[in-house]
Design a protein around this motif. Structure first.
Motif, PDB file in Angstrom:
ATOM      1  N   LYS A  62       0.810  -1.218   0.000  1.00 43.43           N
ATOM      2  CA  LYS A  62       0.000   0.000   0.000  1.00 43.43           C
ATOM      3  C   LYS A  62       0.849   1.277   0.000  1.00 43.43           C
ATOM      4  O   LYS A  62       0.596   2.178  -0.807  1.00 43.43           O
ATOM      5  N   PRO A  63       1.885   1.405   0.850  1.00 47.71           N
ATOM      6  CA  PRO A  63       2.695   2.646   0.825  1.00 47.71           C
ATOM      7  C   PRO A  63       3.381   2.882  -0.524  1.00 47.71           C
ATOM      8  O   PRO A  63       3.529   4.032  -0.949  1.00 47.71           O
ATOM      9  N   HIS A  64       3.779   1.799  -1.199  1.00 51.07           N
ATOM     10  CA  HIS A  64       4.407   1.963  -2.523  1.00 51.07           C
ATOM     11  C   HIS A  64       3.420   2.601  -3.494  1.00 51.07           C
ATOM     12  O   HIS A  64       3.789   3.488  -4.276  1.00 51.07           O
ATOM     13  N   LEU A  65       2.174   2.137  -3.465  1.00 51.30           N
ATOM     14  CA  LEU A  65       1.171   2.672  -4.388  1.00 51.30           C
ATOM     15  C   LEU A  65       0.873   4.134  -4.086  1.00 51.30           C
ATOM     16  O   LEU A  65       0.725   4.941  -5.003  1.00 51.30           O
ATOM     17  N   LEU A  66       0.797   4.476  -2.811  1.00 51.87           N
ATOM     18  CA  LEU A  66       0.517   5.869  -2.443  1.00 51.87           C
ATOM     19  C   LEU A  66       1.674   6.799  -2.806  1.00 51.87           C
ATOM     20  O   LEU A  66       1.453   7.948  -3.180  1.00 51.87           O
ATOM     21  N   MET A  67       2.910   6.314  -2.720  1.00 48.97           N
ATOM     22  CA  MET A  67       4.061   7.131  -3.133  1.00 48.97           C
ATOM     23  C   MET A  67       4.070   7.325  -4.650  1.00 48.97           C
ATOM     24  O   MET A  67       4.356   8.403  -5.145  1.00 48.97           O
ATOM     25  N   TRP A  68       3.743   6.258  -5.384  1.00 49.92           N
ATOM     26  CA  TRP A  68       3.804   6.304  -6.838  1.00 49.92           C
ATOM     27  C   TRP A  68       2.631   7.066  -7.444  1.00 49.92           C
ATOM     28  O   TRP A  68       2.768   7.739  -8.454  1.00 49.92           O
ATOM     29  N   ASP A  69       1.458   6.955  -6.794  1.00 45.30           N
ATOM     30  CA  ASP A  69       0.238   7.538  -7.361  1.00 45.30           C
ATOM     31  C   ASP A  69      -0.601   8.164  -6.251  1.00 45.30           C
ATOM     32  O   ASP A  69      -1.649   7.648  -5.886  1.00 45.30           O
ATOM     33  N   LYS A  70      -0.137   9.293  -5.722  1.00 44.51           N
ATOM     34  CA  LYS A  70      -0.806   9.906  -4.580  1.00 44.51           C
ATOM     35  C   LYS A  70      -2.212  10.404  -4.897  1.00 44.51           C
ATOM     36  O   LYS A  70      -3.035  10.550  -4.003  1.00 44.51           O
ATOM     37  N   ASP A  71      -2.524  10.622  -6.173  1.00 43.25           N
ATOM     38  CA  ASP A  71      -3.849  11.116  -6.561  1.00 43.25           C
ATOM     39  C   ASP A  71      -4.775  10.022  -7.095  1.00 43.25           C
ATOM     40  O   ASP A  71      -5.948  10.278  -7.345  1.00 43.25           O
ATOM     41  N   GLY A  72      -4.253   8.824  -7.324  1.00 42.35           N
ATOM     42  CA  GLY A  72      -5.066   7.729  -7.836  1.00 42.35           C
ATOM     43  C   GLY A  72      -5.308   7.766  -9.332  1.00 42.35           C
ATOM     44  O   GLY A  72      -6.007   6.921  -9.877  1.00 42.35           O
ATOM     45  N   VAL A  73      -4.718   8.738 -10.016  1.00 39.97           N
ATOM     46  CA  VAL A  73      -4.946   8.923 -11.449  1.00 39.97           C
ATOM     47  C   VAL A  73      -4.303   7.798 -12.273  1.00 39.97           C
ATOM     48  O   VAL A  73      -4.933   7.230 -13.175  1.00 39.97           O
ATOM     49  N   LYS A  74      -3.059   7.462 -11.960  1.00 41.49           N
ATOM     50  CA  LYS A  74      -2.354   6.425 -12.732  1.00 41.49           C
ATOM     51  C   LYS A  74      -3.042   5.076 -12.600  1.00 41.49           C
ATOM     52  O   LYS A  74      -3.242   4.373 -13.597  1.00 41.49           O
ATOM     53  N   LEU A  75      -3.407   4.709 -11.376  1.00 45.95           N
ATOM     54  CA  LEU A  75      -4.072   3.416 -11.179  1.00 45.95           C
ATOM     55  C   LEU A  75      -5.453   3.396 -11.829  1.00 45.95           C
ATOM     56  O   LEU A  75      -5.868   2.375 -12.376  1.00 45.95           O
ATOM     57  N   ALA A  76      -6.167   4.531 -11.791  1.00 47.79           N
ATOM     58  CA  ALA A  76      -7.474   4.593 -12.461  1.00 47.79           C
ATOM     59  C   ALA A  76      -7.304   4.345 -13.953  1.00 47.79           C
ATOM     60  O   ALA A  76      -8.090   3.596 -14.559  1.00 47.79           O
ATOM     61  N   HIS A  77      -6.270   4.927 -14.559  1.00 50.52           N
ATOM     62  CA  HIS A  77      -6.002   4.702 -15.990  1.00 50.52           C
ATOM     63  C   HIS A  77      -5.687   3.228 -16.253  1.00 50.52           C
ATOM     64  O   HIS A  77      -6.176   2.644 -17.227  1.00 50.52           O
ATOM     65  N   ILE A  78      -4.870   2.641 -15.410  1.00 55.15           N
ATOM     66  CA  ILE A  78      -4.507   1.230 -15.583  1.00 55.15           C
ATOM     67  C   ILE A  78      -5.752   0.341 -15.454  1.00 55.15           C
ATOM     68  O   ILE A  78      -5.994  -0.537 -16.273  1.00 55.15           O
ATOM     69  N   PHE A  79      -6.562   0.583 -14.412  1.00 56.17           N
ATOM     70  CA  PHE A  79      -7.756  -0.233 -14.196  1.00 56.17           C
ATOM     71  C   PHE A  79      -8.740  -0.083 -15.352  1.00 56.17           C
ATOM     72  O   PHE A  79      -9.338  -1.064 -15.802  1.00 56.17           O
TER      73      PHE A  79
END
Length: 136
Positions: A62-79
């Motif tokens: 979880k901390p890795h994801l929050l550091m990499w994508d603090k706004d959730g934009v990158k993961l939303a694009h991937i999903f």
């Protein structure tokens, strides 16, 4: 050594012959699955997940994801790309399974039913599953 208990445990005849009441349920409305996943949904899923859960084979927490994508934009694009293409990347399909003993007694652990399998998948896949199952 008699191993007939293995056959009793794994090769029992299936007592379920049909879907019963589940066969008469109405068809599911899958229309919400056509809507894009938003960054706020991603962040809600990340914040709602346990911070100390074990990582999957990719080692991402979880901390890795929050550091990499603090706004959730990158993961939303991937999903959304995963949903649009209907293809889950091979990397996210990997999991790690381990056996956890149900008893501290070594004699008890000689029997297969005294072990519990636990599988860990990627944190990214767990987030996607959480978003799809919670919101939709």
């Amino acid at each position: 050594m008699d191993k007939s208990w293995i056959y009793e445990l794994w090769e029992k005849e299936d007592k379920y012959k049909g879907l019963g009441v589940f066969g008469t349920l109405p068809e599911a409305n899958n229309e919400p699955l056509l809507m894009a996943i938003t960054p706020s949904e991603v962040l809600a899923a990340i914040r709602g997940s346990r911070g100390k859960s074990a990582p999957g084979p990719d080692g991402i927490r979880k901390p890795h994801l929050l550091m990499w994508d603090k706004d959730g934009v990158k993961l939303a694009h991937i999903f959304n790309a995963i949903l649009y293409n209907r293809k889950l990347p091979r990397l996210l399909k990997r999991s790690r399974t381990t056996l956890v003993p149900k008893s501290p007694d070594p004699l008890e652990l000689s029997r297969v039913e005294n072990w519990r399998p636990i599988s860990l998948s990627s944190t990214i896949l767990r987030l996607l599953s959480k978003i799809l199952s919670t919101h939709y």
